[in-house]
Design a protein around this motif. Structure first.
Motif, PDB file in Angstrom:
ATOM      1  N   PRO A  74      56.466  35.511   8.829  1.00  0.00           N
ATOM      2  CA  PRO A  74      55.863  35.862   7.544  1.00  0.00           C
ATOM      3  C   PRO A  74      54.344  35.966   7.576  1.00  0.00           C
ATOM      4  O   PRO A  74      53.772  36.853   6.931  1.00  0.00           O
ATOM      5  N   MET A  75      53.653  35.093   8.293  1.00  0.00           N
ATOM      6  CA  MET A  75      52.192  35.164   8.331  1.00  0.00           C
ATOM      7  C   MET A  75      51.719  36.419   9.053  1.00  0.00           C
ATOM      8  O   MET A  75      50.729  37.044   8.651  1.00  0.00           O
ATOM      9  N   ARG A 121      51.391  27.856   3.864  1.00  0.00           N
ATOM     10  CA  ARG A 121      51.247  28.185   2.445  1.00  0.00           C
ATOM     11  C   ARG A 121      49.775  28.244   2.052  1.00  0.00           C
ATOM     12  O   ARG A 121      49.347  29.157   1.340  1.00  0.00           O
ATOM     13  N   THR A 122      48.995  27.284   2.518  1.00  0.00           N
ATOM     14  CA  THR A 122      47.569  27.278   2.187  1.00  0.00           C
ATOM     15  C   THR A 122      46.871  28.501   2.760  1.00  0.00           C
ATOM     16  O   THR A 122      46.070  29.159   2.075  1.00  0.00           O
ATOM     17  N   ALA A 123      47.174  28.827   4.026  1.00  0.00           N
ATOM     18  CA  ALA A 123      46.540  29.999   4.652  1.00  0.00           C
ATOM     19  C   ALA A 123      46.918  31.285   3.929  1.00  0.00           C
ATOM     20  O   ALA A 123      46.083  32.191   3.755  1.00  0.00           O
ATOM     21  N   ALA A 124      48.187  31.393   3.482  1.00  0.00           N
ATOM     22  CA  ALA A 124      48.627  32.603   2.794  1.00  0.00           C
ATOM     23  C   ALA A 124      47.898  32.778   1.473  1.00  0.00           C
ATOM     24  O   ALA A 124      47.476  33.885   1.116  1.00  0.00           O
ATOM     25  N   VAL A 125      47.735  31.700   0.709  1.00  0.00           N
ATOM     26  CA  VAL A 125      47.032  31.794  -0.578  1.00  0.00           C
ATOM     27  C   VAL A 125      45.576  32.184  -0.368  1.00  0.00           C
ATOM     28  O   VAL A 125      45.031  33.046  -1.071  1.00  0.00           O
ATOM     29  N   ALA A 166      47.853  36.826  -7.954  1.00  0.00           N
ATOM     30  CA  ALA A 166      48.089  35.928  -6.820  1.00  0.00           C
ATOM     31  C   ALA A 166      48.534  34.557  -7.307  1.00  0.00           C
ATOM     32  O   ALA A 166      49.426  33.931  -6.716  1.00  0.00           O
ATOM     33  N   ALA A 167      47.929  34.077  -8.392  1.00  0.00           N
ATOM     34  CA  ALA A 167      48.322  32.785  -8.948  1.00  0.00           C
ATOM     35  C   ALA A 167      49.768  32.822  -9.437  1.00  0.00           C
ATOM     36  O   ALA A 167      50.542  31.876  -9.235  1.00  0.00           O
ATOM     37  N   VAL A 168      50.152  33.939 -10.075  1.00  0.00           N
ATOM     38  CA  VAL A 168      51.537  34.086 -10.539  1.00  0.00           C
ATOM     39  C   VAL A 168      52.495  34.094  -9.354  1.00  0.00           C
ATOM     40  O   VAL A 168      53.560  33.449  -9.377  1.00  0.00           O
ATOM     41  N   ALA A 169      52.125  34.833  -8.286  1.00  0.00           N
ATOM     42  CA  ALA A 169      52.987  34.875  -7.098  1.00  0.00           C
ATOM     43  C   ALA A 169      53.128  33.487  -6.479  1.00  0.00           C
ATOM     44  O   ALA A 169      54.215  33.093  -6.031  1.00  0.00           O
ATOM     45  N   TRP A 170      52.021  32.718  -6.468  1.00  0.00           N
ATOM     46  CA  TRP A 170      52.097  31.364  -5.933  1.00  0.00           C
ATOM     47  C   TRP A 170      53.023  30.485  -6.783  1.00  0.00           C
ATOM     48  O   TRP A 170      53.827  29.715  -6.257  1.00  0.00           O
ATOM     49  N   LEU A 171      52.916  30.605  -8.097  1.00  0.00           N
ATOM     50  CA  LEU A 171      53.766  29.808  -8.984  1.00  0.00           C
ATOM     51  C   LEU A 171      55.238  30.145  -8.784  1.00  0.00           C
ATOM     52  O   LEU A 171      56.095  29.246  -8.736  1.00  0.00           O
ATOM     53  N   VAL A 172      55.544  31.437  -8.654  1.00  0.00           N
ATOM     54  CA  VAL A 172      56.938  31.837  -8.455  1.00  0.00           C
ATOM     55  C   VAL A 172      57.455  31.308  -7.121  1.00  0.00           C
ATOM     56  O   VAL A 172      58.548  30.730  -7.034  1.00  0.00           O
ATOM     57  N   GLY A 173      56.666  31.508  -6.057  1.00  0.00           N
ATOM     58  CA  GLY A 173      57.096  31.021  -4.746  1.00  0.00           C
ATOM     59  C   GLY A 173      57.258  29.516  -4.719  1.00  0.00           C
ATOM     60  O   GLY A 173      58.219  28.995  -4.137  1.00  0.00           O
ATOM     61  N   ASN A 174      56.321  28.793  -5.346  1.00  0.00           N
ATOM     62  CA  ASN A 174      56.410  27.335  -5.371  1.00  0.00           C
ATOM     63  C   ASN A 174      57.625  26.866  -6.160  1.00  0.00           C
ATOM     64  O   ASN A 174      58.291  25.896  -5.786  1.00  0.00           O
ATOM     65  N   SER A 175      57.928  27.549  -7.269  1.00  0.00           N
ATOM     66  CA  SER A 175      59.116  27.193  -8.065  1.00  0.00           C
ATOM     67  C   SER A 175      60.393  27.407  -7.262  1.00  0.00           C
ATOM     68  O   SER A 175      61.311  26.572  -7.292  1.00  0.00           O
ATOM     69  N   VAL A 176      60.448  28.520  -6.527  1.00  0.00           N
ATOM     70  CA  VAL A 176      61.628  28.790  -5.707  1.00  0.00           C
ATOM     71  C   VAL A 176      61.758  27.737  -4.609  1.00  0.00           C
ATOM     72  O   VAL A 176      62.858  27.245  -4.324  1.00  0.00           O
TER      73      VAL A 176
END
Length: 412
Positions: A74-75, A121-125, A166-176
């Motif tokens: 993924p990275m 996850r940190t690097a991706a954000v 990007a914040a929305v994408a992070w929230l969705v990914g974190n929720s999943v």
């Protein structure tokens, strides 16, 4: 190979397909002014040269490779999307990366957040948030002759919007990710509970199988010790009964252990199968044999049958027998009685079992210790029946169990 179910957002298509499709839509939208189609907006600037279109094709190839790469690496896929966006956007001379292309980066970033380790996850954000500032800095450093005027402010004008996406994408990914982790924890807890329940079932079966035979063995051995000098024949007969009870108990334990091993491995070694043959499960048909063995040990058991005896479901039949067996064992070990009565009532919708004695003792479990009455109560509860155990008003002890019979069994 993980058994974790796929992310719900990507049930119909892999995440790489969504990311590649979004990138291609963004690239096509950014280059639409140079298509020369009458009903599309056209640019007054000179269109990209042939080598620049070649760069666009290379960028598109990198974006399409994400279809396979995102789930495996993924990275790497996220980095390729960023590079492809830079190359394609510079080739067509756009002042900013298209929203759809940035959406592709967000999809890849959200997937990394949902499935990757903390460092990934940190690097991706960080990478997703730095896409636009990095592009603005790259344009300034290259100083290439671009067809459209630009400034630092124009390159950063949309940064707030894409940062929000990007914040929305992070929230969705974190929720999943949290939902998947919760599902795995529930699965682990269910497996642990199943193991615990199986251990309790095994312990209950072991107790029911062994306790009665040990009680009989203790009675027969005590009787043999008392008459060994005065009545050798009687002592010999008692010891034969001890041997018989011991062999039956050992055979029962072997059958139980064989069944457990067969359930774990799917097969039993042929030698063990021969030495420990599997017999039919015990049931109410064995009550008379149980009564005869207990009577021979010195405690008379009278069995009274009421109603028409009929076949019962295996679990109900075994539980009914175990309740009688444990009750008789309690009489032998704790009641101090010389006799007891077992009554079995076959009714249309239920089986009623009652065991009464006239002794002066009571099972330890009646006072909160031991496992006999507790095991019986659990068996009855599993079958949705009713159970009671208490001293009789005139002395002695009574155990009563009502076990409902399923309609299909009762109709036979």
């Amino acid at each position: 190979m993980s058994a974790t179910p796929p992310i719900s957002l990507f049930k119909h298509a892999p995440p790489g397909v969504w990311a590649a499709a979004a990138w291609c839509v963004g690239m096509a939208s950014g280059a639409r002014a140079y298509y020369g189609i009458s009903w599309l907006p056209t640019s007054t600037q000179e269109g990209p040269q042939a080598w620049e279109w070649l760069l666009v094709a290379v960028a598109a190839g990198m974006a399409l490779s994400v279809v396979r790469l995102l789930e495996r690496h993924p990275m790497v896929a996220l980095g390729l999307l960023v590079v492809a966006s830079y190359v394609g956007t510079l080739a067509i001379g756009a002042t900013n990366i298209g929203f759809a292309q940035y959406a592709a980066v967000d999809i890849a970033m959200g997937y990394v957040v949902a499935t990757g380790a903390r460092r990934a996850r940190t690097a991706a954000v960080v990478l997703a948030l730095c896409v636009l500032p990095g592009y603005a800095l790259l344009r300034q450093l290259l100083g290439l002759p671009l067809r459209l005027p630009h400034t630092i402010s124009s390159s950063w004008s949309d940064w707030q919007t894409v940062a929000l996406t990007a914040a929305v994408a992070w929230l969705v990914g974190n929720s999943v990710r949290q939902a998947r982790a919760y599902t795995e924890r529930l699965g682990a807890q269910a497996a642990a509970q199943a193991v615990t329940a199986e251990r309790l079932r095994i312990a209950r079966e072991m107790h029911d199988t062994v306790a009665h035979s040990i009680g009989i063995i203790a009675l027969q051995a005590g009787a043999a010790a008392r008459v060994v000098e005065t009545q050798p024949a009687g002592a010999r007969e008692a010891m034969v009964a001890v041997e018989r009870a011991g062999r039956e108990t050992l055979a029962g334990l072997r059958r139980m252990l064989g069944a457990l091993r067969e359930s774990e491995t799917g097969q039993v070694a042929s030698g063990e199968r021969e030495s420990a043959p599997r017999g039919p499960a015990e049931g109410l048909a064995d009550v008379d044999r149980l009564a005869a063995a207990t009577t021979a040990a010195g405690v008379r058991v009278d069995v009274v049958w009421h109603g028409e005896r009929r076949p019962l479901p295996a679990d109900l039949d075994l539980s009914a027998f175990r309740i009688i067996q444990e009750s008789v064992t309690n009489v032998v070990r704790h009641a101090g009685a010389t006799s007891c009565t077992v009554s079995v009532h076959h009714r249309e919708e239920e089986i009623v079992i009652e065991i009464e004695d006239h002794g002066g003792g009571a099972p330890k479990a009646a006072h909160g210790t031991g496992y006999g009455l507790l095991g019986m109560r659990e068996r009855v509860a599993l079958l949705h029946g009713e159970f009671s155990a208490a001293p009789r008003p005139g002395g002695g002890f009574r155990v009563n169990a009502r076990l409902p019979v399923p309609a299909t069994a009762g109709a036979r």
